[in-house]
Design a protein around this motif. Structure first.
Motif, PDB file in Angstrom:
ATOM      1  N   GLY A 177       0.764  -1.380   0.096  1.00  0.00           N
ATOM      2  CA  GLY A 177       0.012  -0.044   0.005  1.00  0.00           C
ATOM      3  C   GLY A 177       0.875   1.326  -0.142  1.00  0.00           C
ATOM      4  N   ARG A 178       2.161   1.197   0.421  1.00  0.00           N
ATOM      5  CA  ARG A 178       3.063   2.334   0.131  1.00  0.00           C
ATOM      6  C   ARG A 178       3.493   2.442  -0.950  1.00  0.00           C
ATOM      7  NH1 ARG A 178       6.761   3.840   4.619  1.00  0.00           N
ATOM      8  NH2 ARG A 178       5.825   6.086   4.325  1.00  0.00           N
ATOM      9  N   THR A 179       3.979   3.590  -1.517  1.00  0.00           N
ATOM     10  CA  THR A 179       4.610   3.876  -2.762  1.00  0.00           C
ATOM     11  C   THR A 179       5.958   3.721  -2.500  1.00  0.00           C
ATOM     12  OG1 THR A 179       4.707   6.144  -2.810  1.00  0.00           O
ATOM     13  CG2 THR A 179       2.698   5.203  -3.401  1.00  0.00           C
ATOM     14  N   GLU A 180       6.714   3.538  -3.705  1.00  0.00           N
ATOM     15  CA  GLU A 180       8.313   3.753  -3.639  1.00  0.00           C
ATOM     16  C   GLU A 180       8.769   5.100  -3.269  1.00  0.00           C
ATOM     17  OE1 GLU A 180       9.263   0.449  -7.085  1.00  0.00           O
ATOM     18  OE2 GLU A 180       9.403   2.657  -7.665  1.00  0.00           O
ATOM     19  N   ASP A 181       7.952   6.094  -3.747  1.00  0.00           N
ATOM     20  CA  ASP A 181       8.303   7.509  -3.245  1.00  0.00           C
ATOM     21  C   ASP A 181       8.400   7.589  -1.802  1.00  0.00           C
ATOM     22  OD1 ASP A 181       8.842   8.266  -6.082  1.00  0.00           O
ATOM     23  OD2 ASP A 181       6.825   8.795  -6.390  1.00  0.00           O
ATOM     24  N   GLU A 182       7.154   7.238  -1.247  1.00  0.00           N
ATOM     25  CA  GLU A 182       6.722   7.330   0.138  1.00  0.00           C
ATOM     26  C   GLU A 182       8.297   6.640   1.017  1.00  0.00           C
ATOM     27  OE1 GLU A 182       2.161   7.553   0.231  1.00  0.00           O
ATOM     28  OE2 GLU A 182       3.011   5.645   0.437  1.00  0.00           O
ATOM     29  N   VAL A 183       8.404   5.520   0.468  1.00  0.00           N
ATOM     30  CA  VAL A 183       9.544   4.907   1.310  1.00  0.00           C
ATOM     31  C   VAL A 183      10.967   5.505   0.972  1.00  0.00           C
ATOM     32  CG1 VAL A 183      10.854   2.565   1.323  1.00  0.00           C
ATOM     33  CG2 VAL A 183       8.392   2.436   1.291  1.00  0.00           C
ATOM     34  N   GLY A 184      10.911   5.936   0.025  1.00  0.00           N
ATOM     35  CA  GLY A 184      12.208   6.812  -0.516  1.00  0.00           C
ATOM     36  C   GLY A 184      12.445   8.037   0.484  1.00  0.00           C
ATOM     37  N   ARG A 185      11.417   8.553   0.547  1.00  0.00           N
ATOM     38  CA  ARG A 185      11.314   9.697   1.434  1.00  0.00           C
ATOM     39  C   ARG A 185      11.649   9.463   2.985  1.00  0.00           C
ATOM     40  NH1 ARG A 185       7.200  11.642  -2.119  1.00  0.00           N
ATOM     41  NH2 ARG A 185       5.664  10.936  -0.501  1.00  0.00           N
ATOM     42  N   ASP A 186      11.155   8.430   3.420  1.00  0.00           N
ATOM     43  CA  ASP A 186      11.453   8.126   4.633  1.00  0.00           C
ATOM     44  C   ASP A 186      12.912   7.509   4.919  1.00  0.00           C
ATOM     45  OD1 ASP A 186       8.898   8.599   5.393  1.00  0.00           O
ATOM     46  OD2 ASP A 186       8.109   6.462   5.381  1.00  0.00           O
ATOM     47  N   ILE A 187      13.600   7.031   3.997  1.00  0.00           N
ATOM     48  CA  ILE A 187      14.818   6.662   3.859  1.00  0.00           C
ATOM     49  C   ILE A 187      15.656   7.784   3.842  1.00  0.00           C
ATOM     50  CG2 ILE A 187      16.618   5.479   2.342  1.00  0.00           C
ATOM     51  CD1 ILE A 187      14.756   3.270   1.737  1.00  0.00           C
ATOM     52  N   ALA A 188      15.434   8.741   3.133  1.00  0.00           N
ATOM     53  CA  ALA A 188      16.297  10.138   2.978  1.00  0.00           C
ATOM     54  C   ALA A 188      16.238  10.618   4.273  1.00  0.00           C
ATOM     55  CB  ALA A 188      15.609  10.921   1.957  1.00  0.00           C
ATOM     56  N   GLU A 189      15.045  10.769   5.073  1.00  0.00           N
ATOM     57  CA  GLU A 189      15.252  11.267   6.473  1.00  0.00           C
ATOM     58  C   GLU A 189      15.942  10.663   7.372  1.00  0.00           C
ATOM     59  OE1 GLU A 189      11.081  11.671   7.939  1.00  0.00           O
ATOM     60  OE2 GLU A 189      10.652  13.026   6.257  1.00  0.00           O
ATOM     61  N   ALA A 190      15.747   9.092   7.078  1.00  0.00           N
ATOM     62  CA  ALA A 190      16.680   8.380   8.272  1.00  0.00           C
ATOM     63  C   ALA A 190      18.167   8.550   7.721  1.00  0.00           C
ATOM     64  CB  ALA A 190      16.234   6.850   7.806  1.00  0.00           C
ATOM     65  N   HIS A 215      16.948   2.392 -11.066  1.00  0.00           N
ATOM     66  CA  HIS A 215      15.518   2.928 -11.083  1.00  0.00           C
ATOM     67  C   HIS A 215      15.159   4.165 -10.353  1.00  0.00           C
ATOM     68  CE1 HIS A 215      11.144   2.675 -10.708  1.00  0.00           C
ATOM     69  NE2 HIS A 215      11.244   2.442  -9.423  1.00  0.00           N
ATOM     70  N   GLU A 216      15.701   4.357  -9.202  1.00  0.00           N
ATOM     71  CA  GLU A 216      15.412   5.483  -8.221  1.00  0.00           C
ATOM     72  C   GLU A 216      14.272   5.067  -7.540  1.00  0.00           C
ATOM     73  OE1 GLU A 216      16.009   9.386  -9.763  1.00  0.00           O
ATOM     74  OE2 GLU A 216      18.166   9.008  -9.928  1.00  0.00           O
ATOM     75  N   THR A 217      13.113   6.032  -7.538  1.00  0.00           N
ATOM     76  CA  THR A 217      11.738   5.601  -6.893  1.00  0.00           C
ATOM     77  C   THR A 217      10.731   6.086  -8.133  1.00  0.00           C
ATOM     78  OG1 THR A 217      11.525   7.901  -5.738  1.00  0.00           O
ATOM     79  CG2 THR A 217      12.658   5.957  -4.652  1.00  0.00           C
ATOM     80  N   SER A 218       9.509   5.624  -7.674  1.00  0.00           N
ATOM     81  CA  SER A 218       8.125   6.048  -8.506  1.00  0.00           C
ATOM     82  C   SER A 218       7.278   6.045  -7.783  1.00  0.00           C
ATOM     83  CB  SER A 218       8.098   4.860  -9.810  1.00  0.00           C
ATOM     84  OG  SER A 218       7.641   3.683  -9.178  1.00  0.00           O
ATOM     85  N   ASP A 219       5.802   6.251  -8.119  1.00  0.00           N
ATOM     86  CA  ASP A 219       4.583   6.044  -7.677  1.00  0.00           C
ATOM     87  C   ASP A 219       4.013   4.737  -7.632  1.00  0.00           C
ATOM     88  OD1 ASP A 219       3.968   5.779 -10.318  1.00  0.00           O
ATOM     89  OD2 ASP A 219       2.485   7.562 -10.288  1.00  0.00           O
ATOM     90  N   ARG A 220       4.750   3.694  -7.967  1.00  0.00           N
ATOM     91  CA  ARG A 220       4.367   2.286  -8.011  1.00  0.00           C
ATOM     92  C   ARG A 220       4.171   1.919  -6.256  1.00  0.00           C
ATOM     93  NH1 ARG A 220       5.755  -2.825  -7.007  1.00  0.00           N
ATOM     94  NH2 ARG A 220       4.655  -4.535  -8.538  1.00  0.00           N
ATOM     95  N   VAL A 221       2.896   1.600  -6.226  1.00  0.00           N
ATOM     96  CA  VAL A 221       2.547   0.735  -5.034  1.00  0.00           C
ATOM     97  C   VAL A 221       3.035  -0.580  -4.885  1.00  0.00           C
ATOM     98  CG1 VAL A 221       0.610   0.311  -3.375  1.00  0.00           C
ATOM     99  CG2 VAL A 221       0.560   2.236  -4.964  1.00  0.00           C
TER     100      VAL A 221
END
Length: 376
Positions: A177-190, A215-221
């Protein structure tokens, strides 16, 4: 990879001294170095490239000079660069200034130009010194930067610990349910919380996206049953981290476990091969042979590794055709991968340092694929 300004590591004049020794051996009279990793390494000066030229003239005779726009002279002097600083005004000709310092350049001795110096500056310098012979500065700087001192390896070791701490948090960020973009933002903060100066790159490749190495990140769920490649890195006190691990959300895809066992064995074979006296290409072969023998050779589509230090990609490159002999202090990634288009991808990456008699891994994060439960 993003272009960011990083903290300049502590430096000493010994680096310039080592560069002078390398220049003498290579028959290079001077190095002309603009903003970037070479400048940070040689004199500890970190600045953005601008339309006004900033240039270190590192001379084989020790008559070094840092040329900067006058409006940045005070900043350069305050940085304690250890060489004389010459500021030029808005209507001055900085190319003529450099030419005068080098007596117009001599055809019997080469001038090394920084590999990342802008073309407009290179062309202006060549016009000002038409009799000079030109060569890439990397012929010299690679000799100074490839073999790290114990203090420099310690900096990379600290960067490795910081990125390991981030990978330890990734399983808690991956869920359907989370997108790659969302996970990527959390990783960046970490990453920032773990001590990184900046975020250089975050790759979160879920499902078939994992088969694209950059690949980087995308809006894929992210979905249950996805394999996820997470490749992250950035500078810590100027020294780069870079580490890739593989995660599976729920039940793993068919064939994934078998392929991952091959990947893990290939990475271990390459790490075990590293020691002083072997060649860079032989490390690549050690990993590639395991993957090829298992039938995945065509799915390993990139080199086994790259050097790392003040840049995330620098020499030595661990690839077929590079017969460079490894020596103590060299640091590089070992990151074989298997990419099955339309299904999944995987890559396992550590930074290693060549020791006096073998190798040290600078990453300690779990090398097994990490199984992320659907209901933690």
């Amino acid at each position: 990879m993003s272009a960011t300004t990083h903290t300049a590591p502590t430096t000493s004049t010994s680096r310039l001294d080592r560069a002078v020794t390398a220049m003498e051996a290579a028959g290079v009279r001077a190095l002309l170095i603009g903003p970037g990793a070479d400048l940070r390494h040689l004199i500890g000066y970190d600045t953005h490239p601008l339309e006004r030229m900033t240039l270190l003239v590192a001379a084989a005779d020790g008559n070094h000079l840092l040329v900067v726009p006058e409006l940045e002279r005070a900043r350069a002097e305050a940085a304690g660069v250890g060489v004389p600083v010459h500021g030029f005004g808005e209507t001055d000709d900085p190319f003529a200034l450099v030419a005068a310092h080098l007596d117009g350049g001599r055809a019997d001795e080469a001038i090394g130009v920084g590999d990342q110096l802008w073309a407009r500056f290179v062309l202006g310098l060549q016009d000002a010194m038409p009799g000079a012979t030109w060569t890439p500065a990397s012929a010299v700087t690679r000799q100074v930067r490839m073999a790290k001192t114990p203090e420099e390896v310690a900096g990379l070791r600290a960067a490795g610990r910081a990125i390991d701490a981030v990978h330890a948090q990734v399983p808690g960020l991956l869920r359907p349910g989370r997108t790659e973009d969302e996970v990527g933002r959390d990783i960046a903060e970490a990453m920032l919380a773990a001590g990184h100066d900046a975020i250089d790159f975050v790759i979160v490749g879920s499902g078939p996206n994992g088969a694209s190495p950059h690949h980087e990140t995308s809006d894929r769920v992210i979905q249950a049953g996805d394999a996820v490649v997470v490749d992250i890195g950035g500078p810590v006190d100027g020294w780069f981290s870079d580490c890739t691990r593989c995660y599976v959300v729920g039940e793993e895809p068919e064939g994934y476990a078998e392929a991952y066992a091959v990947l893990k064995a290939a990475q271990q074979a390459a790490v075990d091969h590293v020691r002083p006296g072997v060649t860079a290409e032989s490390v690549d072969r050690a990993a590639r042979q395991v993957i090829t023998d298992a039938g995945y050779g065509e799915a390993f589509i990139h080199r086994t590794g790259h050097g790392i230090g003040l840049e995330v990609h620098e020499e030595p490159y661990i690839v077929e055709g590079n017969d460079l002999v490894l020596t103590e202090g060299m640091t590089f990634s070992i990151e074989p991968g298997i990419y099955l288009e339309g299904r999944f991808g995987m890559r396992l990456e550590d930074i290693v340092a060549v020791t006096a008699d073998g190798v040290e891994r600078l990453n300690a994060a779990d090398h097994d694929r990490v199984m992320v439960p659907l209901n933690p």
